[in-house]
Write an enzyme that holds these catalytic residues in place. Sequence first.
Site, mmCIF file in Angstrom:
data_model
loop_
_atom_site.group_PDB
_atom_site.id
_atom_site.type_symbol
_atom_site.label_atom_id
_atom_site.label_comp_id
_atom_site.label_asym_id
_atom_site.label_seq_id
_atom_site.Cartn_x
_atom_site.Cartn_y
_atom_site.Cartn_z
ATOM 1 C CB CYS A 51 -0.966 -0.046 1.184
ATOM 2 S SG CYS A 51 -2.388 1.055 1.013
ATOM 3 C CG HIS A 71 -2.961 -3.947 3.063
ATOM 4 N ND1 HIS A 71 -1.871 -3.377 3.696
ATOM 5 C CD2 HIS A 71 -3.769 -2.921 2.686
ATOM 6 C CE1 HIS A 71 -2.005 -2.060 3.690
ATOM 7 N NE2 HIS A 71 -3.137 -1.756 3.092
ATOM 8 C CD GLU A 79 0.371 -5.778 5.045
ATOM 9 O OE1 GLU A 79 0.079 -4.590 5.250
ATOM 10 O OE2 GLU A 79 0.383 -6.295 3.904
#
Length: 297
Positions: free
Chosen positions: A109, A204, A206
């Site tokens: 991001c 994202h 993660e």
Amino acid sequence: MPTSNPLRLLVVESETPQEREERRASAGRSAGESYAATLVQLMPGCTIDRVTPSDADHAPMRPDTLAGYDAVFLSGSPIQVWEDQPETRRQLDFMRAVYASGTPAFGSCAGLQVAVAAAGGTVRKMPHRQEAGLARRLTATPAGRNHPMLAARPAVWDAPAIHGDEVETLPEGATLLAGNAAVRVQAVEIRHGEEGIFWGVQYHPELAPGEIGAALRRQADGLIEDGLARDGDDVEAQAALFDALHDAPDDHALWWRLGIDAQVAEEPRRRTELIAFIEHLVLPTWQRRRGPAEIAA
């Protein structure tokens, strides 16, 4: 994963101090703390330092210091890279030092946007509306289909995402790897300087679903203003679905309601790009820099 001589990782908080506290209040962790927790799961035994280059009291890190790490990870944040602010300039200076160090870096991001701008590309506010909750129908470019970061992805996939800014132009030395109808630059590799290498995504890999739910709640006003939600109840209903998926990732009724498949619901698949980065860049860097004698010690 190495244990006797553990991987040394550096996680970069892209958030400002206020943004870190707001995220801790809603999600329990700052973006960097969340990233670190994911990395510990993927690389047990690693050592992780966190740094906050957006802060006014941040002490700049030299490339030779950064070269002591096996990888650098840049978190997401609400920071607007296209704004010429002191915190943004500090982030860009830090990323230029990362490139100069030759240490491989990965960003999600805003982390992607910082890496792009530090190498000479540009970032802008999205001209139509933000991408919130999920990035839909991501598709690899011809270069991306042959790139190790995306080798385990299907032809089309979805991923957790929430952002209102996007990469406008890529720098020299960048390779576009994936995009979708909403955002042209969704995944990229950048080679900058003599040895600098960065892999990054606009989405994202993660984050867990519950963290996406918390992000939707934090940004409820913007979602309503952009017309993605009619009111706060709409935002809460969508956020609650992500919360439920977090608690029950195998619930196919939730898959149906969210319009997702295993690429989003199953944790290892959601983390595809991170896992590829570790396998193809982090571990080889660790092996090369430690040498056979130190690894065997």
